[in-house]
Design a protein around this motif. Structure first.
Motif, short mmCIF file in Angstrom:
data_model
loop_
_atom_site.label_atom_id
_atom_site.label_comp_id
_atom_site.label_asym_id
_atom_site.label_seq_id
_atom_site.Cartn_x
_atom_site.Cartn_y
_atom_site.Cartn_z
N SER A 12 45.14 46.25 41.54
CA SER A 12 44.34 47.45 41.30
C SER A 12 45.21 48.60 40.79
CB SER A 12 43.61 47.85 42.59
OG SER A 12 42.86 49.03 42.38
N ALA A 13 46.37 48.77 41.40
CA ALA A 13 47.29 49.85 40.99
C ALA A 13 47.78 49.65 39.55
CB ALA A 13 48.47 49.92 41.95
N SER A 14 47.76 48.41 39.09
CA SER A 14 48.17 48.11 37.71
C SER A 14 47.00 48.16 36.74
CB SER A 14 48.83 46.73 37.66
OG SER A 14 50.02 46.74 38.41
N ILE B 279 49.66 37.21 36.99
CA ILE B 279 48.86 38.20 36.27
C ILE B 279 49.69 39.43 35.94
CG2 ILE B 279 46.86 39.74 36.45
CD1 ILE B 279 45.62 37.47 38.30
N LEU B 280 50.52 39.85 36.87
CA LEU B 280 51.34 41.05 36.67
C LEU B 280 52.65 40.77 35.93
CD1 LEU B 280 50.80 42.66 40.20
CD2 LEU B 280 49.75 43.35 38.03
N GLY B 281 52.86 39.50 35.57
CA GLY B 281 54.07 39.15 34.81
C GLY B 281 55.35 39.21 35.63
N LYS B 282 55.25 39.05 36.95
CA LYS B 282 56.40 39.13 37.83
C LYS B 282 57.00 37.77 38.13
CE LYS B 282 54.97 43.29 40.22
NZ LYS B 282 54.59 43.88 41.51
N LYS B 283 56.43 36.72 37.54
CA LYS B 283 56.89 35.37 37.83
C LYS B 283 56.83 34.60 36.52
CE LYS B 283 55.77 31.60 40.95
NZ LYS B 283 54.87 31.13 41.99
N ASP B 284 57.73 33.65 36.38
CA ASP B 284 57.67 32.82 35.19
C ASP B 284 56.32 32.14 35.12
OD1 ASP B 284 60.25 33.38 34.45
OD2 ASP B 284 61.10 31.66 35.51
N GLU B 285 55.64 32.32 34.01
CA GLU B 285 54.33 31.70 33.83
C GLU B 285 54.55 30.29 33.33
OE1 GLU B 285 51.50 33.97 31.65
OE2 GLU B 285 52.10 35.83 32.60
N VAL C 160 39.88 52.91 44.71
CA VAL C 160 40.12 51.95 43.64
C VAL C 160 40.63 52.71 42.44
CG1 VAL C 160 39.03 50.27 42.12
CG2 VAL C 160 38.31 50.42 44.49
N ASN C 161 41.74 52.29 41.87
CA ASN C 161 42.28 52.95 40.68
C ASN C 161 41.42 52.65 39.47
OD1 ASN C 161 44.52 54.10 41.94
ND2 ASN C 161 45.64 52.17 41.81
N PRO C 162 41.34 53.60 38.52
CA PRO C 162 40.56 53.31 37.32
C PRO C 162 41.17 52.13 36.57
CG PRO C 162 41.58 55.51 37.22
CD PRO C 162 41.97 54.89 38.51
N PRO C 163 40.33 51.20 36.13
CA PRO C 163 40.86 50.01 35.46
C PRO C 163 41.30 50.32 34.04
CG PRO C 163 38.49 49.98 35.42
CD PRO C 163 38.89 51.18 36.25
N LEU C 164 42.21 49.50 33.55
CA LEU C 164 42.52 49.52 32.13
C LEU C 164 41.30 48.95 31.43
CD1 LEU C 164 46.18 48.21 32.24
CD2 LEU C 164 45.41 50.57 31.97
N LYS C 165 40.87 49.55 30.37
CA LYS C 165 39.63 49.16 29.73
C LYS C 165 39.60 47.67 29.44
CE LYS C 165 36.53 50.51 26.05
NZ LYS C 165 35.35 50.24 26.81
N GLY C 166 38.56 47.05 29.94
CA GLY C 166 38.27 45.69 29.55
C GLY C 166 38.97 44.57 30.28
N ARG C 167 39.77 44.87 31.33
CA ARG C 167 40.48 43.79 32.02
C ARG C 167 40.02 43.65 33.45
NH1 ARG C 167 46.81 44.08 31.36
NH2 ARG C 167 46.44 45.38 33.17
N SER C 168 39.72 42.41 33.83
CA SER C 168 39.29 42.17 35.19
C SER C 168 39.96 40.92 35.75
CB SER C 168 37.76 41.98 35.22
OG SER C 168 37.32 41.75 36.54
N VAL C 169 40.11 40.93 37.07
CA VAL C 169 40.45 39.71 37.79
C VAL C 169 39.21 39.39 38.63
CG1 VAL C 169 41.94 38.58 39.47
CG2 VAL C 169 42.91 40.24 37.86
N PHE C 170 38.59 38.28 38.30
CA PHE C 170 37.46 37.77 39.08
C PHE C 170 38.04 36.87 40.16
CE2 PHE C 170 35.75 38.42 34.78
CZ PHE C 170 34.73 39.32 35.06
N LEU C 171 37.55 37.02 41.36
CA LEU C 171 38.11 36.31 42.50
C LEU C 171 37.01 35.59 43.28
CD1 LEU C 171 39.86 39.56 43.48
CD2 LEU C 171 41.20 37.49 43.06
N ASP C 172 37.26 34.33 43.57
CA ASP C 172 36.41 33.66 44.54
C ASP C 172 36.73 34.29 45.90
OD1 ASP C 172 34.62 31.64 45.57
OD2 ASP C 172 36.40 30.63 46.32
N ARG C 173 35.88 34.09 46.88
CA ARG C 173 36.09 34.71 48.19
C ARG C 173 36.78 33.76 49.17
NH1 ARG C 173 31.28 36.34 52.25
NH2 ARG C 173 31.89 34.33 53.12
N ASP C 174 36.05 32.78 49.69
CA ASP C 174 36.55 31.91 50.76
C ASP C 174 37.67 31.00 50.26
OD1 ASP C 174 34.49 32.98 52.41
OD2 ASP C 174 33.08 31.62 51.45
#
Length: 187
Positions: free
Chosen positions: A53-55, A178-184, A3-17
């Motif tokens: 994670s890489a971002s 989230i990564l800004g690769k698509k028009d939001e 797991v890459n070290p995170p940028l301080k303070g940013r998370s993506v919380f994910l539901d599972r199923d």
């Protein structure tokens, strides 16, 4: 998996199923896999998680598993799936609520307890973070915690969420936002 070290303070919380893995649909409602043999990571999810994670995004799963309290799913099966996910995907933690509605716990979505706990543990700025889920409880938990929300619309036959920030078809689409690769596009 590393797991890459995170940028301080940013998370993506994910539901599972229904977000990370296949949910089994009965009568228009999603159900979790009963065992590791039924656990199937959805297409392109692994790549989306690796890219996040890489971002520098800290990836934390927040999952309700009330079937354990209801006696229709073993805690051991859920924990085996969790161990697999932690080993195979770039996820740093999984917060699992094993309670049913009647137990009134603070960790069961739509209550934000699990997100708030993770924020304290990892020094996460919730207003800079996202909650990604496929059910109304996920979106309300994210909003209750102060996160941006992304709803994965799997067309379940159940209550719809209150206005999420974004609606997509799958986790790879959510990761592009989230990564800004698509028009939001707001809803």
């Amino acid at each position: 998996m590393g797991v890459n070290p995170p940028l301080k303070g940013r998370s993506v919380f994910l539901d599972r199923d229904g977000v990370i893995n296949l949910a089994y649909i009965r009568d228009g409602k999603p159900y979790p896999p009963k065992s590791i043999s039924e656990f199937v990571v959805l297409p392109k999810v692994r790549e989306a998680l690796v890219n996040l994670s890489a971002s520098g995004w800290l990836l934390i799963v927040i999952t309700n598993q009330p079937d354990v309290a209801r006696g229709t799913l073993s805690r051991e099966a859920v924990e085996e799936i969790n161990r697999f996910m932690l080993a195979e995907l770039p996820i740093v933690n999984i917060k699992t609520c094993y309670h049913d509605n009647r137990e009134l716990c603070l960790c069961r979505k739509p209550k934000p307890g699990a997100l708030l706990e993770a924020a304290r543990e990892y020094d996460i700025d919730l207003s800079s973070s996202y909650m990604v889920g496929d059910r109304w409880r996920d979106i309300e938990a994210g909003k209750n915690a102060g996160c941006k929300t992304i709803f994965i619309d799997n067309n379940y036959n159940e209550k719809r969420p209150i206005a999420p920030d974004y609606t997509v078809k799958n986790l790879p689409e959510a990761s592009n936002i989230i990564l800004g690769k698509k028009d939001e596009k707001n809803n």
